[in-house]
Design a protein around this motif. Structure first.
Motif, PDB file in Angstrom:
ATOM      1  N   ARG A   1      98.380  37.222  70.757  1.00  0.00           N
ATOM      2  CA  ARG A   1      98.680  35.789  70.782  1.00  0.00           C
ATOM      3  C   ARG A   1      97.645  35.044  71.608  1.00  0.00           C
ATOM      4  O   ARG A   1      97.386  35.422  72.751  1.00  0.00           O
ATOM      5  N   PRO A   2      97.088  33.968  71.086  1.00  0.00           N
ATOM      6  CA  PRO A   2      96.182  33.171  71.927  1.00  0.00           C
ATOM      7  C   PRO A   2      96.949  32.580  73.117  1.00  0.00           C
ATOM      8  O   PRO A   2      98.143  32.282  72.989  1.00  0.00           O
ATOM      9  N   PRO A   3      96.284  32.420  74.267  1.00  0.00           N
ATOM     10  CA  PRO A   3      96.977  31.841  75.421  1.00  0.00           C
ATOM     11  C   PRO A   3      97.217  30.341  75.239  1.00  0.00           C
ATOM     12  O   PRO A   3      96.587  29.701  74.403  1.00  0.00           O
ATOM     13  N   ALA A   4      98.102  29.811  76.089  1.00  0.00           N
ATOM     14  CA  ALA A   4      98.420  28.355  76.108  1.00  0.00           C
ATOM     15  C   ALA A   4      98.826  27.888  74.717  1.00  0.00           C
ATOM     16  O   ALA A   4      99.715  28.479  74.122  1.00  0.00           O
ATOM     17  N   CYS A   5      98.187  26.835  74.159  1.00  0.00           N
ATOM     18  CA  CYS A   5      98.592  26.417  72.810  1.00  0.00           C
ATOM     19  C   CYS A   5      98.093  27.466  71.814  1.00  0.00           C
ATOM     20  O   CYS A   5      96.883  27.667  71.652  1.00  0.00           O
ATOM     21  N   GLU A   6      99.024  28.092  71.126  1.00  0.00           N
ATOM     22  CA  GLU A   6      98.657  29.216  70.264  1.00  0.00           C
ATOM     23  C   GLU A   6      97.873  28.797  69.027  1.00  0.00           C
ATOM     24  O   GLU A   6      97.292  29.629  68.351  1.00  0.00           O
ATOM     25  N   PHE A   7      97.854  27.492  68.755  1.00  0.00           N
ATOM     26  CA  PHE A   7      97.106  27.002  67.592  1.00  0.00           C
ATOM     27  C   PHE A   7      95.659  26.668  67.959  1.00  0.00           C
ATOM     28  O   PHE A   7      94.872  26.309  67.104  1.00  0.00           O
ATOM     29  N   HIS A   8      95.287  26.827  69.253  1.00  0.00           N
ATOM     30  CA  HIS A   8      93.975  26.285  69.661  1.00  0.00           C
ATOM     31  C   HIS A   8      92.797  26.974  68.973  1.00  0.00           C
ATOM     32  O   HIS A   8      91.745  26.376  68.806  1.00  0.00           O
TER      33      HIS A   8
ATOM     34  N   PRO B   1      95.981  34.245  63.872  1.00  0.00           N
ATOM     35  CA  PRO B   1      95.834  35.385  64.793  1.00  0.00           C
ATOM     36  C   PRO B   1      96.974  36.395  64.635  1.00  0.00           C
ATOM     37  O   PRO B   1      98.048  36.045  64.153  1.00  0.00           O
ATOM     38  N   SER B   2      96.710  37.621  65.047  1.00  0.00           N
ATOM     39  CA  SER B   2      97.751  38.649  65.010  1.00  0.00           C
ATOM     40  C   SER B   2      98.791  38.359  66.090  1.00  0.00           C
ATOM     41  O   SER B   2      98.444  37.886  67.186  1.00  0.00           O
ATOM     42  N   LEU B   3     100.037  38.693  65.788  1.00  0.00           N
ATOM     43  CA  LEU B   3     101.088  38.515  66.806  1.00  0.00           C
ATOM     44  C   LEU B   3     100.850  39.447  67.994  1.00  0.00           C
ATOM     45  O   LEU B   3     101.407  39.242  69.068  1.00  0.00           O
ATOM     46  N   MET B   4     100.029  40.492  67.774  1.00  0.00           N
ATOM     47  CA  MET B   4      99.740  41.414  68.885  1.00  0.00           C
ATOM     48  C   MET B   4      98.707  40.824  69.830  1.00  0.00           C
ATOM     49  O   MET B   4      98.492  41.348  70.918  1.00  0.00           O
TER      50      MET B   4
ATOM     51  N   ILE C   1      91.511  21.993  77.487  1.00  0.00           N
ATOM     52  CA  ILE C   1      92.824  22.195  78.111  1.00  0.00           C
ATOM     53  C   ILE C   1      93.793  22.969  77.201  1.00  0.00           C
ATOM     54  O   ILE C   1      94.698  23.658  77.669  1.00  0.00           O
ATOM     55  N   CYS C   2      93.566  22.886  75.888  1.00  0.00           N
ATOM     56  CA  CYS C   2      94.494  23.510  74.933  1.00  0.00           C
ATOM     57  C   CYS C   2      94.546  25.029  75.091  1.00  0.00           C
ATOM     58  O   CYS C   2      95.561  25.655  74.806  1.00  0.00           O
ATOM     59  N   SER C   3      93.429  25.634  75.555  1.00  0.00           N
ATOM     60  CA  SER C   3      93.420  27.094  75.729  1.00  0.00           C
ATOM     61  C   SER C   3      93.826  27.474  77.147  1.00  0.00           C
ATOM     62  O   SER C   3      93.861  28.645  77.502  1.00  0.00           O
ATOM     63  N   GLN C   4      94.139  26.462  77.972  1.00  0.00           N
ATOM     64  CA  GLN C   4      94.468  26.750  79.380  1.00  0.00           C
ATOM     65  C   GLN C   4      95.903  26.392  79.747  1.00  0.00           C
ATOM     66  O   GLN C   4      96.525  27.045  80.570  1.00  0.00           O
ATOM     67  N   VAL C   5      96.419  25.326  79.165  1.00  0.00           N
ATOM     68  CA  VAL C   5      97.747  24.836  79.569  1.00  0.00           C
ATOM     69  C   VAL C   5      98.645  24.742  78.339  1.00  0.00           C
ATOM     70  O   VAL C   5      98.283  24.120  77.338  1.00  0.00           O
ATOM     71  N   ASP C   6      99.791  25.399  78.453  1.00  0.00           N
ATOM     72  CA  ASP C   6     100.770  25.374  77.364  1.00  0.00           C
ATOM     73  C   ASP C   6     101.311  23.941  77.202  1.00  0.00           C
ATOM     74  O   ASP C   6     101.780  23.361  78.174  1.00  0.00           O
ATOM     75  N   PRO C   7     101.241  23.352  76.032  1.00  0.00           N
ATOM     76  CA  PRO C   7     101.783  21.989  75.913  1.00  0.00           C
ATOM     77  C   PRO C   7     103.305  21.977  76.024  1.00  0.00           C
ATOM     78  O   PRO C   7     103.971  22.889  75.545  1.00  0.00           O
TER      79      PRO C   7
END
Ligand SMILES: Nc1ncnc2c1ncn2[C@@H]1O[C@H](COP(=O)(O)OP(=O)(O)OP(=O)(O)O)[C@@H](O)[C@H]1O
Ligand code: SF4
Ligand SMILES: [Mg+2]
Length: 347
Positions: free
Chosen positions: A285-292, A280-283, A301-307
């Motif tokens: 950033r995906p929410p929570a776990c950025e690798f999701h 993904p672009s740094l502009m 949960i990976c797109s909702q809660v930062d690990p």
């Protein structure tokens, strides 16, 4: 032993667009965070390897350590002294102790200077006038395994491996305590890569220099570094002793990188595990776990809660809700076995 370099929660931010464009496009946050909350240490005689895909922020860390980019926040201490609040003028003495080998060795060498001038230029830059530059050039060439005739050559007359050795000689000129090597083997044939890595390892052992080695090449990291850190979108997703991370990666991204690495030993080869889609672009950033958005193990949960950062053994840390190569990982069936702990996956 005390750390030579201590970095804590370093953040580096760049403007992604000019003021006018930001106003025209109503962009309220025209910045990208190229490095986010990165922490690590390097002790004398120790090497930290930094890996991650293109654009993950590796060179930005190196340039920030050298005072060439400002830190947005966090701390960089060299030999106990805080560097982030120094002016360029006050930074200069630290560049004697921290030498940088830049990513493009031939491009970063001035084409009109001879090797003698290039490798002894740091004496001029730092106003050291009491050295005989011919003697110093000979000494430095010898240290990197080049004969004295190379002193009169120009950069275009050097092979890739020789240019790299000249870069190492220049970095060694002022007896640094830390070397930051950005892609020291990029573009070299495998045999020449080996020569350069052996040279760095030998110098490190003989001189007790600390090293930060940045590379796409996992074999280089494995060969030379005591510890390694894996970067994704500016963040360390996993960090630990190199052998531990290699044999028991916990973060799915590390496992993706390792499984893509050509492994000479067929018994040690991992099943190929791939990340989905593009980085993904740094502009955006995906929410929570950025690798999701790319992770083969992602769950809701990976797109909702930062690990959180989890510590495994011996300072091995990772950020993941569903780490791999653990007894809980349903795909793991050989944890703790042989070379291992590596997962073997059904095909
Ligand atoms: N001076 C700058 N101004 C704006 N953006 C920058 C600047 N320097 C780097 N960046 C951006 O920061 C991000 C990280 O870049 P960096 O060069 O650190 O990546 P890298 O991991 O070294 O990549 P590579 O493996 O390709 O060398 C990239 O998105 C890059 O475009
Ligand atoms: S937190 Fe989820 S998406 Fe992120 S790396 Fe772990 S499993 Fe993958
Ligand atoms: Mg780079």
């Amino acid at each position: 032993m005390n750390a030579l370099l201590e970095v804590e929660n370093l953040k580096v931010r760049f403007r992604s667009m000019g003021m006018l464009r930001a106003l025209a496009t109503r962009t309220s946050d025209p910045y990208i965070d190229a490095v986010c909350d990165v922490s690590f240490q390097v002790r004398p005689g120790e090497t930290l390897g930094l890996v991650g895909e293109s654009g993950s922020g590796k060179s930005t860390i190196a340039r920030t350590l050298m005072g060439l980019n400002p830190a947005h926040s966090g701390s960089i201490r060299f030999d106990g002294r805080e560097l982030t609040d120094l002016s360029q003028r006050s930074y200069k003495p630290f560049r004697r102790d921290m030498a940088m080998m830049f990513q493009d060795p031939v491009g970063s060498l001035s084409p009109r200077l001879t090797v003698r001038s290039l490798i002894t230029e740091p004496f001029l830059i730092h106003g050291i006038r009491d050295r005989d530059r011919d003697v110093e050039a000979k000494r430095l060439l010898e240290m990197v395994g080049l004969s004295e005739e190379f002193a009169q050559r120009f950069p275009h007359q050097l092979s890739g491996g020789q240019a790299r050795r000249v870069g190492v000689a220049r970095a060694l000129a002022l007896d640094p305590r830390l070397i930051i090597a950005d892609e020291p083997t990029a573009g070299l044939d495998v045999s020449v890569q080996g020569e350069v890595i052996n040279l760095l390892a030998r110098l490190q052992e003989e001189l007790g220099i600390g090293m930060l080695v940045i590379t796409h090449n996992l074999n280089v990291v494995r060969h030379i570094s005591d510890h390694m850190a894996v970067m994704y979108l500016g963040r360390f997703v996993e960090k630990g002793p190199t052998e531990e991370v290699f044999y028991r990666p916990r973060h799915p991204y590390t496992e993706v990188l390792l499984s893509a690495n050509p492994e000479p030993d067929p018994d040690a080869r991992l099943e190929r595990i791939e990340a989905r889609g593009d980085v993904p672009s740094l502009m955006q950033r995906p929410p929570a776990c950025e690798f999701h958005t790319r992770c083969p193990k992602a769950q809701e949960i990976c797109s909702q809660v930062d690990p959180e950062v989890t510590t495994a053994e011996e300072g091995h840390t990772f950020r993941c809700h569903f780490p791999v190569n653990t007894p809980e990982d349903p795909d793991t069936d050989t944890v703790g076995a042989g070379s291992a702990g590596r997962s073997s996956r059904p095909g």
